[in-house]
Scaffold this motif. Structure first.
Motif, mmCIF file in Angstrom:
data_model
loop_
_atom_site.group_PDB
_atom_site.id
_atom_site.type_symbol
_atom_site.label_atom_id
_atom_site.label_comp_id
_atom_site.label_asym_id
_atom_site.label_seq_id
_atom_site.Cartn_x
_atom_site.Cartn_y
_atom_site.Cartn_z
ATOM 1 N N MET A 107 4.948 69.329 33.502
ATOM 2 C CA MET A 107 4.963 68.018 32.957
ATOM 3 C C MET A 107 4.187 67.170 33.918
ATOM 4 S SD MET A 107 5.471 68.712 29.897
ATOM 5 C CE MET A 107 5.627 66.954 29.265
ATOM 6 N N ASP A 108 4.409 67.316 35.315
ATOM 7 C CA ASP A 108 4.112 66.353 36.086
ATOM 8 C C ASP A 108 2.726 66.625 36.402
ATOM 9 O OD1 ASP A 108 6.449 65.307 36.631
ATOM 10 O OD2 ASP A 108 6.841 66.350 38.474
ATOM 11 N N LYS A 137 9.425 70.765 34.676
ATOM 12 C CA LYS A 137 8.866 69.420 35.257
ATOM 13 C C LYS A 137 7.807 69.465 35.920
ATOM 14 C CE LYS A 137 10.842 65.686 38.152
ATOM 15 N NZ LYS A 137 9.674 65.624 39.081
ATOM 16 N N LYS A 148 0.913 64.750 33.408
ATOM 17 C CA LYS A 148 0.771 63.379 33.780
ATOM 18 C C LYS A 148 0.046 62.843 34.933
ATOM 19 C CE LYS A 148 4.423 59.713 34.503
ATOM 20 N NZ LYS A 148 3.588 58.837 35.427
ATOM 21 N N LYS A 149 -0.239 63.695 36.043
ATOM 22 C CA LYS A 149 -1.033 63.200 37.036
ATOM 23 C C LYS A 149 -2.249 63.254 36.399
ATOM 24 C CE LYS A 149 -2.141 64.656 41.875
ATOM 25 N NZ LYS A 149 -1.891 65.531 42.923
ATOM 26 N N SER A 155 -3.600 62.533 33.716
ATOM 27 C CA SER A 155 -3.624 61.375 32.749
ATOM 28 C C SER A 155 -3.536 60.037 33.355
ATOM 29 C CB SER A 155 -2.810 61.699 31.534
ATOM 30 O OG SER A 155 -1.398 61.385 32.061
ATOM 31 N N ASP A 156 -3.055 60.132 34.781
ATOM 32 C CA ASP A 156 -2.692 58.739 35.406
ATOM 33 C C ASP A 156 -3.741 58.242 36.235
ATOM 34 O OD1 ASP A 156 -0.078 58.540 34.501
ATOM 35 O OD2 ASP A 156 0.852 59.198 35.976
#
Length: 606
Positions: free
Chosen positions: A581-582, A578, A585-586, A588-589
């Protein structure tokens, strides 16, 4: 007595490479001469680097006692065969990044001690080549003419002139800029001034670092992204010792970098400089290219590197081909140019090496030593140096090989498979021949190697390329050291590749360690430090049938494993997954703001 003018080998340039190959050719009793335009050796370093601090590491204290191991961290010494009293640069200073003047002194002392055949005050201005027929095959005859009209001839020519000419940017107005080679070092001239530096390599950052505390504002223009040595592992890319301006940029202290293509420079009526440039802006809306002008610079300094070959020295019978806008000569796997019997030595050897250390002394000193042996083999018909083990003994061969790779400097510095050792297994003659330090790309194309029934090539390599997203500040965790074939260890390690009649049939990554040795314990509870040699013995037996197999290859014994290692629970694995993956994601956000691109913007007041 008439001065000799005809030689088998002539070297142009008595810098570190010319002096190194002179030492090696003398030891091999080769017929050679080195010519140098200055009145002494190492003349480049009398002026360069301009700010007098070398970026080649001078690390004298390294815990381990072996002289060969310590050369891994001594980037300035030339290699010699003395055991009791070698002349080493580390005896001249303990400064980690020493003054360049000490290197000149060291090279002069090296020449005085070993009495090599070097002719000074000989400035070669023209090189001509003819084909000669000796009745068996054609060979070269080079005629070298100096500025006084004197001539020398040779069969084989080596060029070791180093960074010989500025590599000027091809933009309008380049002639009105200052240059790295000639700009003033007087900080008073730059106090509170606005300075533009063209370039993004070590010379540009060296200048910026020198001016950072005096100049009011520094802008660095570079058409390519800055490459960091800690990311690429190539010593010619930007080194941390030179990147204070980058630090100041990210900490908001006015100095800044721009990735752009400068197209024109001119002087305005007030005596200031303006620069015009194109900047690709894929993150703007819509994406496009900006055509900008920045004005008001007090100084513009071109620091766009060097050319490592002066093609103007050669007439049309032997002009070597170049690449990268004429910066580098085109050279093959054993450093021969596109002209037969014309070789390149020294820092220009980096023309075919952007991963190992060919551009610096600590790399090309080994290339040069290897080349001397290869020339002696190719032209004089002498065998490459080798150590012979007979009768074949699995324990002796493998133990010696592991001990050697644990201390060797040449394979360590010329890693990524650039230089290799070659183990020729000749079962029918009951012997093993160990050949040290030859270019892997050369040896694997040699007929004698392709005809060898069984050979093992040894290199030292890292596998950092398998971790493209790994940042330098995250480069701390070793790969799995408990597997037999450690293909995913980012630390440097020995790699053994088995060849049968020139075809590779197996490769073994034996595992890395922080000190890049395979003969020591990695930590206190390392219960099987013999695993490295055990892996090699098992490999050797698999392909020769000699000795035994079944040697234990794991890091921990079965009894020790539960005492030193706790496998994660599934919950812990999920939690770490996790976290990873976070992070993705961060990244790309983030929502970036967009601007409207205008055709031309004057930012003179910036």
């Amino acid at each position: 007595m008439a001065t000799k003018t005809d030689y088998e080998y002539i070297v142009i340039g008595a810098g570190p490479a010319g002096v190194q190959i002179s030492y090696n050719m003398k030891r091999l009793n080769m017929d050679y001469l080195v010519v140098e335009r200055a009145d002494g050796p190492g003349s480049f370093f009398r002026k360069y680097p301009r700010h007098r601090t070398l970026i080649s590491i001078n690390k004298k204290y390294n815990v381990f006692p072996e002289a060969e191991f310590n050369l891994r961290h001594d980037w300035n010494s030339l290699v010699n065969d003395e055991v009791d009293d070698p002349l080493l640069f580390t005896d001249y200073t303990e400064e980690l990044f020493p003054d360049a003047g000490l290197l000149v002194k060291y090279i002069e002392d090296f020449c005085d001690k070993y009495k090599m055949n070097i002719r000074y005050n000989t400035n070669i201005v023209n090189v001509h080549r003819e084909d000669m027929d000796d009745g068996h095959k054609s060979k070269s005859k080079f005629t070298l003419t100096d500025e006084k009209g004197n001539t020398l001839t040779c069969r084989v020519l080596m060029v070791g002139t180093g960074p010989i000419l500025p590599h000027n940017p091809m933009i309008e107005g380049v002639e009105i800029m200052d240059s790295y080679q000639e700009h003033s070092l007087d900080l008073e001239e730059y106090k509170n001034k606005k300075v533009c530096i063209l370039g993004g390599g070590n010379s540009a950052f060296e200048v910026a670092d020198h001016l950072a505390g005096s100049a009011g504002l520094i802008h660095m223009f570079n058409r390519h992204p800055v490459k960091f040595a800690w990311d690429t592992h190539f010593v010619g890319h930007l080194r941390a010792v030179n990147n204070n301006v980058l630090d100041m940029y990210h900490l908001k202290s006015l100095h800044a970098l721009r990735k752009c293509e400068a197209t024109r420079v001119w002087k305005t009526d007030d005596g200031k400089f303006s620069i015009e440039y194109d900047m690709h802006l894929p993150n703007w809306d819509p994406p496009g290219t900006g055509h900008f002008v920045t004005s008001g610079y007090d100084k513009i300094i071109s620091c766009t590197g060097w050319k490592f070959i002066n093609v103007g020295m050669f007439d049309d019978t032997c002009t070597p081909e170049t690449h990268t806008e004429g910066k580098y000569p085109v050279i093959d796997a054993h450093w021969q140019t596109t002209v037969k019997d014309l070789y390149i030595i020294g820092t220009a050897m980096q023309a075919r090496d952007r991963r190992a250390a060919s551009g610096f002394i600590h790399g090309f000193r080994y290339n040069v030593r290897s080349l001397a042996n290869m020339l002696n083999f190719t032209y004089d018909g002498n065998e490459l140096p080798r150590k012979v083990f007979s009768p074949i003994d699995q324990e002796e061969v493998c133990t010696r090989a592991i001990k050697h790779v644990s201390v060797v400097s040449a394979l360590y510095q010329m890693g990524q498979g650039f230089l290799c050792d070659v183990i020729l297994v000749k079962k029918d003659e009951d012997k093993v021949e160990y050949i040290r330090e030859v270019p892997q790309a050369w040896v694997t194309e040699e007929d004698w190697f392709k005809k060898t029934k069984l050979a093992i090539i040894c290199t030292i390599e890292d596998t950092i390329a398998k971790y493209p997203e790994l940042k330098a500040t995250e480069f701390f965790t070793p790969g799995d050291a408990n597997v037999s074939n450690c293909k995913c260890s980012a630390f440097p390690q020995a790699v053994y590749r088995v060849f049968k009649e020139g075809e590779m049939v197996e490769e073994l990554y034996i595992g890395g360690s922080l000190v890049v040795r395979a003969d020591t314990r990695n930590f206190e509870r390392d219960t099987n430090p013999e695993r490295y040699v055990n892996k090699l013995k098992n490999l050797f037996h698999r392909h020769t049938g000699i000795g035994k197999d079944g040697f234990y290859e794991q890091l921990f014994s079965k009894e020790m494993w539960p005492k030193v290692y706790r496998p994660w629970t599934q919950e812990e694995i999920d939690a770490q997954t996790k976290v990873e993956m976070d992070k993705l994601k961060k990244a790309s956000d983030y929502e970036c703001s967009v601007s409207i691109l205008r055709p031309k913007i004057d930012i003179a007041d910036m």
